[in-house]
Design a protein around this motif. Structure first.
Motif, PDB file in Angstrom:
ATOM      1  N   UNK A  26       0.838  -1.198   0.000  1.00  0.00           N
ATOM      2  CA  UNK A  26       0.000   0.000   0.000  1.00  0.00           C
ATOM      3  C   UNK A  26       0.876   1.253   0.000  1.00  0.00           C
ATOM      4  N   UNK A  27       1.975   1.209   0.732  1.00  0.00           N
ATOM      5  CA  UNK A  27       2.847   2.382   0.825  1.00  0.00           C
ATOM      6  C   UNK A  27       3.510   2.690  -0.514  1.00  0.00           C
ATOM      7  N   UNK A  28       4.078   1.673  -1.166  1.00  0.00           N
ATOM      8  CA  UNK A  28       4.754   1.929  -2.439  1.00  0.00           C
ATOM      9  C   UNK A  28       3.766   2.351  -3.512  1.00  0.00           C
ATOM     10  N   UNK A  29       2.549   1.820  -3.453  1.00  0.00           N
ATOM     11  CA  UNK A  29       1.532   2.230  -4.417  1.00  0.00           C
ATOM     12  C   UNK A  29       1.145   3.698  -4.208  1.00  0.00           C
ATOM     13  N   UNK A  30       0.964   4.085  -2.945  1.00  0.00           N
ATOM     14  CA  UNK A  30       0.564   5.457  -2.642  1.00  0.00           C
ATOM     15  C   UNK A  30       1.666   6.453  -3.000  1.00  0.00           C
ATOM     16  N   UNK A  31       2.902   6.118  -2.637  1.00  0.00           N
ATOM     17  CA  UNK A  31       4.031   6.995  -2.968  1.00  0.00           C
ATOM     18  C   UNK A  31       4.154   7.162  -4.480  1.00  0.00           C
ATOM     19  N   UNK A  32       3.978   6.068  -5.212  1.00  0.00           N
ATOM     20  CA  UNK A  32       4.095   6.118  -6.671  1.00  0.00           C
ATOM     21  C   UNK A  32       3.005   6.977  -7.291  1.00  0.00           C
ATOM     22  N   UNK A  33       1.766   6.848  -6.801  1.00  0.00           N
ATOM     23  CA  UNK A  33       0.665   7.647  -7.330  1.00  0.00           C
ATOM     24  C   UNK A  33       0.827   9.118  -6.997  1.00  0.00           C
ATOM     25  N   UNK A  34       1.353   9.384  -5.817  1.00  0.00           N
ATOM     26  CA  UNK A  34       1.475  10.774  -5.373  1.00  0.00           C
ATOM     27  C   UNK A  34       2.683  11.481  -5.974  1.00  0.00           C
ATOM     28  N   UNK A  35       3.835  10.808  -5.955  1.00  0.00           N
ATOM     29  CA  UNK A  35       5.079  11.489  -6.304  1.00  0.00           C
ATOM     30  C   UNK A  35       5.719  11.031  -7.599  1.00  0.00           C
ATOM     31  N   UNK A  36       5.173   9.993  -8.220  1.00  0.00           N
ATOM     32  CA  UNK A  36       5.702   9.587  -9.514  1.00  0.00           C
ATOM     33  C   UNK A  36       6.612   8.378  -9.487  1.00  0.00           C
ATOM     34  N   UNK A  37       7.062   8.005 -10.679  1.00  0.00           N
ATOM     35  CA  UNK A  37       7.811   6.755 -10.860  1.00  0.00           C
ATOM     36  C   UNK A  37       9.140   6.733 -10.122  1.00  0.00           C
ATOM     37  N   UNK A  38       9.905   7.805 -10.214  1.00  0.00           N
ATOM     38  CA  UNK A  38      11.214   7.815  -9.576  1.00  0.00           C
ATOM     39  C   UNK A  38      11.105   7.619  -8.075  1.00  0.00           C
ATOM     40  N   UNK A  39      10.189   8.340  -7.459  1.00  0.00           N
ATOM     41  CA  UNK A  39       9.994   8.215  -6.017  1.00  0.00           C
ATOM     42  C   UNK A  39       9.534   6.818  -5.651  1.00  0.00           C
ATOM     43  N   UNK A 112      11.362   8.455   0.619  1.00  0.00           N
ATOM     44  CA  UNK A 112      12.296   7.900  -0.341  1.00  0.00           C
ATOM     45  C   UNK A 112      12.825   6.550   0.077  1.00  0.00           C
ATOM     46  N   UNK A 113      14.028   6.260  -0.353  1.00  0.00           N
ATOM     47  CA  UNK A 113      14.653   4.972  -0.091  1.00  0.00           C
ATOM     48  C   UNK A 113      14.701   4.662   1.406  1.00  0.00           C
ATOM     49  N   UNK A 114      15.125   5.638   2.184  1.00  0.00           N
ATOM     50  CA  UNK A 114      15.277   5.423   3.627  1.00  0.00           C
ATOM     51  C   UNK A 114      13.955   5.072   4.290  1.00  0.00           C
ATOM     52  N   UNK A 115      12.873   5.726   3.874  1.00  0.00           N
ATOM     53  CA  UNK A 115      11.579   5.461   4.477  1.00  0.00           C
ATOM     54  C   UNK A 115      11.091   4.046   4.136  1.00  0.00           C
ATOM     55  N   UNK A 116      11.329   3.625   2.904  1.00  0.00           N
ATOM     56  CA  UNK A 116      10.960   2.259   2.540  1.00  0.00           C
ATOM     57  C   UNK A 116      11.745   1.241   3.330  1.00  0.00           C
ATOM     58  N   UNK A 117      13.045   1.512   3.517  1.00  0.00           N
ATOM     59  CA  UNK A 117      13.896   0.618   4.285  1.00  0.00           C
ATOM     60  C   UNK A 117      13.401   0.497   5.725  1.00  0.00           C
ATOM     61  N   UNK A 118      13.120   1.636   6.344  1.00  0.00           N
ATOM     62  CA  UNK A 118      12.662   1.634   7.739  1.00  0.00           C
ATOM     63  C   UNK A 118      11.322   0.920   7.874  1.00  0.00           C
ATOM     64  N   UNK A 161       8.894  -7.413  -7.276  1.00  0.00           N
ATOM     65  CA  UNK A 161       7.510  -7.141  -6.873  1.00  0.00           C
ATOM     66  C   UNK A 161       7.322  -5.652  -6.576  1.00  0.00           C
ATOM     67  N   UNK A 162       8.220  -5.078  -5.781  1.00  0.00           N
ATOM     68  CA  UNK A 162       8.081  -3.669  -5.418  1.00  0.00           C
ATOM     69  C   UNK A 162       8.310  -2.752  -6.617  1.00  0.00           C
ATOM     70  N   UNK A 163       9.238  -3.129  -7.487  1.00  0.00           N
ATOM     71  CA  UNK A 163       9.455  -2.337  -8.690  1.00  0.00           C
ATOM     72  C   UNK A 163       8.215  -2.355  -9.583  1.00  0.00           C
ATOM     73  N   UNK A 164       7.575  -3.526  -9.681  1.00  0.00           N
ATOM     74  CA  UNK A 164       6.370  -3.646 -10.497  1.00  0.00           C
ATOM     75  C   UNK A 164       5.240  -2.798  -9.928  1.00  0.00           C
ATOM     76  N   UNK A 165       5.091  -2.817  -8.616  1.00  0.00           N
ATOM     77  CA  UNK A 165       4.081  -1.969  -7.977  1.00  0.00           C
ATOM     78  C   UNK A 165       4.340  -0.502  -8.316  1.00  0.00           C
ATOM     79  N   UNK A 166       5.607  -0.090  -8.218  1.00  0.00           N
ATOM     80  CA  UNK A 166       5.951   1.306  -8.488  1.00  0.00           C
ATOM     81  C   UNK A 166       5.649   1.682  -9.933  1.00  0.00           C
TER      82      UNK A 166
END
Length: 208
Positions: A26-39, A112-118, A161-166
């Motif tokens: 849910x987090x990676x999907x929301x971040x991708x929709x809000x901030x775009x592919x790179x994020x 970003x990366x750090x938030x996903x890691x945490x 999997x996470x890349x595909x979601x993004x």
């Protein structure tokens, strides 16, 4: 006996566990929709690394030690639950903001990366899931090489999997839908994060 069938069994079980709806997806999907592919890709990479760390913990036998230590596991659950509740509060605050999302924001602060890691590091249940998945295809006589092959395969699968979601949720259609229904989506995500966080905290006080 470890063969291709055993590896495939592990891979399928891992895919179902990692790709199923949950806080990380849910987090990676929301971040991708809000901030775009790179994020979304950076966030997903952080999630994948966090998941890989738990995989190494499980593969080296530390997962069993952690699971046996009720105190350490409870502390991790409390920390993870608190982090999920913090994410829930951030999503709830976003849902309450009446910002104009008819056009993409010119600049935005995003996880970003750090938030996903945490996020994935704060979920101690991941190591238990790893142990269960690896046990499906590895018997007690499995060699270290077999364990690492299975673990490495799942790590690559987790990243995919996470890349595909993004990629899926950063398409123009998905982002346009998010801009139209942002408050509803953020509110729903806040509720899901809150439920997951409360559940993790409650589990910390349940004797195994």
């Amino acid at each position: 006996m470890f063969d291709l069938t055993s590896l495939l069994t592990i891979a399928i079980a891992f895919f179902i566990a990692a790709a199923s709806p949950g806080p990380a997806t849910f987090a990676v999907a929301t971040v991708s929709m809000h901030s775009g592919r790179k994020s979304g890709l950076f966030f997903g990479a952080g999630l994948a690394l966090g998941l890989a760390v738990w995989g190494l913990v499980a593969a080296t036998g530390l997962g069993a030690i952690l699971q046996a230590s009720s105190y350490a596991l409870s502390v991790l659950k409390l920390v993870g639950g608190a982090y999920l509740l913090w994410l829930a509060s951030m999503s709830a605050r976003s849902a309450m903001v009446k910002a104009d999302m008819s056009v993409p924001p010119k600049s935005t602060r995003h996880p970003g990366f750090r938030h996903g890691l945490v996020l994935n590091l704060s979920n101690p249940k991941a190591v238990i899931a790893w142990m269960a998945v690896l046990a499906l295809g590895l018997d007690d006589g499995g060699s270290a090489a077999q364990v690492m092959l299975a673990t490495g395969t799942c790590m690559v699968l987790g990243l995919a999997i996470y890349m595909l979601y993004a990629l899926v949720f950063s398409t123009s259609g998905a982002m346009a839908l998010y801009r139209k229904t942002r408050r509803w989506i953020d509110g729903a995500v806040a509720g899901l994060f809150a439920a997951a966080g409360i559940g993790l905290i409650r589990s910390a006080f349940v004797k195994q």
